[in-house]
Design a protein around this motif. Sequence first.
Motif, PDB file in Angstrom:
ATOM      1  N   SER A 164      -0.007   8.947  -6.884  1.00 45.08           N
ATOM      2  CA  SER A 164       1.065   8.596  -6.216  1.00 45.08           C
ATOM      3  C   SER A 164       1.480   9.341  -5.427  1.00 45.08           C
ATOM      4  O   SER A 164       0.947   9.998  -4.219  1.00 45.08           O
ATOM      5  CB  SER A 164       2.106   7.955  -7.270  1.00 45.08           C
ATOM      6  OG  SER A 164       2.201   9.102  -8.331  1.00 45.08           O
ATOM      7  N   LEU A 165       2.521  10.148  -5.771  1.00 43.22           N
ATOM      8  CA  LEU A 165       3.320  11.048  -4.851  1.00 43.22           C
ATOM      9  C   LEU A 165       2.632  12.448  -5.037  1.00 43.22           C
ATOM     10  O   LEU A 165       2.540  12.946  -6.228  1.00 43.22           O
ATOM     11  CB  LEU A 165       4.770  11.113  -5.175  1.00 43.22           C
ATOM     12  CG  LEU A 165       5.645  12.075  -4.221  1.00 43.22           C
ATOM     13  CD1 LEU A 165       5.468  11.597  -2.838  1.00 43.22           C
ATOM     14  CD2 LEU A 165       7.114  12.268  -4.803  1.00 43.22           C
ATOM     15  N   VAL A 166       2.206  12.884  -3.860  1.00 43.59           N
ATOM     16  CA  VAL A 166       1.479  14.262  -3.868  1.00 43.59           C
ATOM     17  C   VAL A 166       2.152  15.284  -3.051  1.00 43.59           C
ATOM     18  O   VAL A 166       2.672  14.993  -1.971  1.00 43.59           O
ATOM     19  CB  VAL A 166      -0.023  14.061  -3.240  1.00 43.59           C
ATOM     20  CG1 VAL A 166      -0.761  15.338  -3.384  1.00 43.59           C
ATOM     21  CG2 VAL A 166      -0.753  13.075  -3.861  1.00 43.59           C
ATOM     22  N   SER A 167       2.602  16.304  -3.684  1.00 42.08           N
ATOM     23  CA  SER A 167       3.536  17.367  -2.841  1.00 42.08           C
ATOM     24  C   SER A 167       2.915  18.816  -3.150  1.00 42.08           C
ATOM     25  O   SER A 167       3.643  19.619  -2.245  1.00 42.08           O
ATOM     26  CB  SER A 167       4.990  17.156  -3.617  1.00 42.08           C
ATOM     27  OG  SER A 167       5.139  17.549  -4.965  1.00 42.08           O
ATOM     28  N   LEU A 173      -9.081  11.499  -0.062  1.00 42.75           N
ATOM     29  CA  LEU A 173      -7.791  10.921   0.428  1.00 42.75           C
ATOM     30  C   LEU A 173      -7.690  10.417   2.042  1.00 42.75           C
ATOM     31  O   LEU A 173      -8.453  11.213   2.739  1.00 42.75           O
ATOM     32  CB  LEU A 173      -6.489  12.036   0.151  1.00 42.75           C
ATOM     33  CG  LEU A 173      -6.715  12.679  -1.254  1.00 42.75           C
ATOM     34  CD1 LEU A 173      -5.491  13.456  -1.005  1.00 42.75           C
ATOM     35  CD2 LEU A 173      -6.135  11.667  -2.320  1.00 42.75           C
ATOM     36  N   ARG A 174      -7.171   9.442   2.026  1.00 46.12           N
ATOM     37  CA  ARG A 174      -7.120   9.009   3.472  1.00 46.12           C
ATOM     38  C   ARG A 174      -5.384   9.161   3.882  1.00 46.12           C
ATOM     39  O   ARG A 174      -4.657   8.865   3.113  1.00 46.12           O
ATOM     40  CB  ARG A 174      -7.330   7.472   3.777  1.00 46.12           C
ATOM     41  CG  ARG A 174      -7.158   6.994   5.220  1.00 46.12           C
ATOM     42  CD  ARG A 174      -7.932   5.857   5.185  1.00 46.12           C
ATOM     43  NE  ARG A 174      -9.374   6.253   5.536  1.00 46.12           N
ATOM     44  CZ  ARG A 174     -10.383   5.078   5.398  1.00 46.12           C
ATOM     45  NH1 ARG A 174     -10.064   3.776   5.536  1.00 46.12           N
ATOM     46  NH2 ARG A 174     -11.848   5.452   5.523  1.00 46.12           N
ATOM     47  N   ALA A 175      -5.190   9.640   5.102  1.00 46.17           N
ATOM     48  CA  ALA A 175      -3.815  10.092   5.365  1.00 46.17           C
ATOM     49  C   ALA A 175      -3.621  10.278   6.828  1.00 46.17           C
ATOM     50  O   ALA A 175      -4.683  10.093   7.623  1.00 46.17           O
ATOM     51  CB  ALA A 175      -3.375  11.407   4.765  1.00 46.17           C
ATOM     52  N   ARG A 224       1.972  13.268   1.272  1.00 42.55           N
ATOM     53  CA  ARG A 224       3.102  12.327   0.620  1.00 42.55           C
ATOM     54  C   ARG A 224       2.937  10.882   0.913  1.00 42.55           C
ATOM     55  O   ARG A 224       2.313  10.645   1.724  1.00 42.55           O
ATOM     56  CB  ARG A 224       4.626  12.743   1.262  1.00 42.55           C
ATOM     57  CG  ARG A 224       4.907  14.171   1.005  1.00 42.55           C
ATOM     58  CD  ARG A 224       6.392  14.384   1.487  1.00 42.55           C
ATOM     59  NE  ARG A 224       6.694  15.721   1.152  1.00 42.55           N
ATOM     60  CZ  ARG A 224       7.198  16.261   0.193  1.00 42.55           C
ATOM     61  NH1 ARG A 224       7.349  15.409  -0.807  1.00 42.55           N
ATOM     62  NH2 ARG A 224       7.552  17.587  -0.067  1.00 42.55           N
ATOM     63  N   GLY A 225       3.362  10.225  -0.189  1.00 43.49           N
ATOM     64  CA  GLY A 225       2.987   8.836  -0.421  1.00 43.49           C
ATOM     65  C   GLY A 225       2.716   8.062  -1.536  1.00 43.49           C
ATOM     66  O   GLY A 225       2.095   8.837  -2.149  1.00 43.49           O
ATOM     67  N   ARG A 226       2.938   6.932  -1.774  1.00 43.42           N
ATOM     68  CA  ARG A 226       2.444   6.105  -3.015  1.00 43.42           C
ATOM     69  C   ARG A 226       1.560   5.207  -2.881  1.00 43.42           C
ATOM     70  O   ARG A 226       0.975   4.931  -3.681  1.00 43.42           O
ATOM     71  CB  ARG A 226       3.591   5.636  -3.540  1.00 43.42           C
ATOM     72  CG  ARG A 226       4.860   6.477  -3.902  1.00 43.42           C
ATOM     73  CD  ARG A 226       6.073   5.810  -4.516  1.00 43.42           C
ATOM     74  NE  ARG A 226       7.261   6.682  -5.033  1.00 43.42           N
ATOM     75  CZ  ARG A 226       7.035   7.384  -6.234  1.00 43.42           C
ATOM     76  NH1 ARG A 226       6.272   7.267  -6.957  1.00 43.42           N
ATOM     77  NH2 ARG A 226       8.042   8.195  -6.254  1.00 43.42           N
ATOM     78  N   LYS A 248      -1.771   8.172   2.659  1.00 42.43           N
ATOM     79  CA  LYS A 248      -0.657   9.163   2.904  1.00 42.43           C
ATOM     80  C   LYS A 248      -0.323   9.476   3.902  1.00 42.43           C
ATOM     81  O   LYS A 248      -0.981   9.180   5.075  1.00 42.43           O
ATOM     82  CB  LYS A 248      -1.505  10.236   1.772  1.00 42.43           C
ATOM     83  CG  LYS A 248      -2.056  10.176   0.548  1.00 42.43           C
ATOM     84  CD  LYS A 248      -1.205   9.415  -0.410  1.00 42.43           C
ATOM     85  CE  LYS A 248      -1.914   9.069  -1.725  1.00 42.43           C
ATOM     86  NZ  LYS A 248      -1.162   8.359  -2.859  1.00 42.43           N
ATOM     87  N   ASN A 249       0.714  10.331   3.988  1.00 41.26           N
ATOM     88  CA  ASN A 249       0.993  10.978   4.965  1.00 41.26           C
ATOM     89  C   ASN A 249       0.847  12.598   4.983  1.00 41.26           C
ATOM     90  O   ASN A 249       1.000  13.038   3.741  1.00 41.26           O
ATOM     91  CB  ASN A 249       2.495  10.835   5.546  1.00 41.26           C
ATOM     92  CG  ASN A 249       2.883   9.527   5.787  1.00 41.26           C
ATOM     93  OD1 ASN A 249       2.330   9.098   6.933  1.00 41.26           O
ATOM     94  ND2 ASN A 249       3.770   8.535   5.346  1.00 41.26           N
ATOM     95  N   VAL A 250       0.538  13.264   5.920  1.00 38.65           N
ATOM     96  CA  VAL A 250       0.250  14.663   5.983  1.00 38.65           C
ATOM     97  C   VAL A 250       1.729  15.344   6.117  1.00 38.65           C
ATOM     98  O   VAL A 250       1.962  15.133   7.245  1.00 38.65           O
ATOM     99  CB  VAL A 250      -0.747  15.194   6.859  1.00 38.65           C
ATOM    100  CG1 VAL A 250      -0.994  16.592   6.784  1.00 38.65           C
ATOM    101  CG2 VAL A 250      -2.260  14.602   6.469  1.00 38.65           C
TER     102      VAL A 250
END
Length: 234
Positions: free
Chosen positions: A2-5, A34-36, A60-62, A66-68
């Motif tokens: 889910s959320l990656v930080s 991962l695709r971001a 970041r993103g669920r 994701k977003n870098v």
Amino acid sequence: MSLVSVPLPSFILHSRPYKETSALVDFFTPEGRLRAVLRGARGKSGALARPFVPLEAEFRGRSELKNVSRLEAAGIPNLLASEALFSGLYLNELLIRLLPAEVPHPDLFEHYRATLPLLAAGRPLEPLLRAFEWRLLDELGYGFALDRDIVGQSVAPQGLYRLLPDAGLEPVGELQPGLFHGADLLAMAEADWSAPGALAAAKRLMRQALAPHLGGRPLVSRELFMNRKEPPRD
């Protein structure tokens, strides 16, 4: 995932333009593929958006996209050229095509990270490619024994075998196209690439083993390499 930080060691497998100034990027990390979205890809971050560069990234993103949130260089770029470059692109395409999204493969990531400097250093390509293909198959649960057949008997050096991709090696009593000699299989099991015929047999074996999982679509990197070797037409 889910959320990656937390920062993750990363490599870019592929990127393409997305909207006006962003890029859609496939990353390989210990947490998997991962695709971001990389925003501002034409700026500083965009200069890093190249394959084979060791990176540290935060996402970041669920959703699966994701977003870098941060991207920094984390080592010396692996400068691949000529056949080594096509080999690196081949490894990247295998990972994109075969790895499910967001499934951790930390050992495979470390194998990939260790392989790139060897490609850049001009080490013989075939052993590196065969070792990576084998590791990838094993990580995905598609591996099979090279020194035992499908009923558990030891592979005989003088025997002939065919690959059943979903099961393993089956002994065959007579010569047929596409078979493998037991001596070559045993050399592969020991990574003894000095044995005559072992590397050529390993290439055929890996192609047969990978084919069912590639869905019948040809590999772009392989086609690019083959086209590069063709002489120019008048």
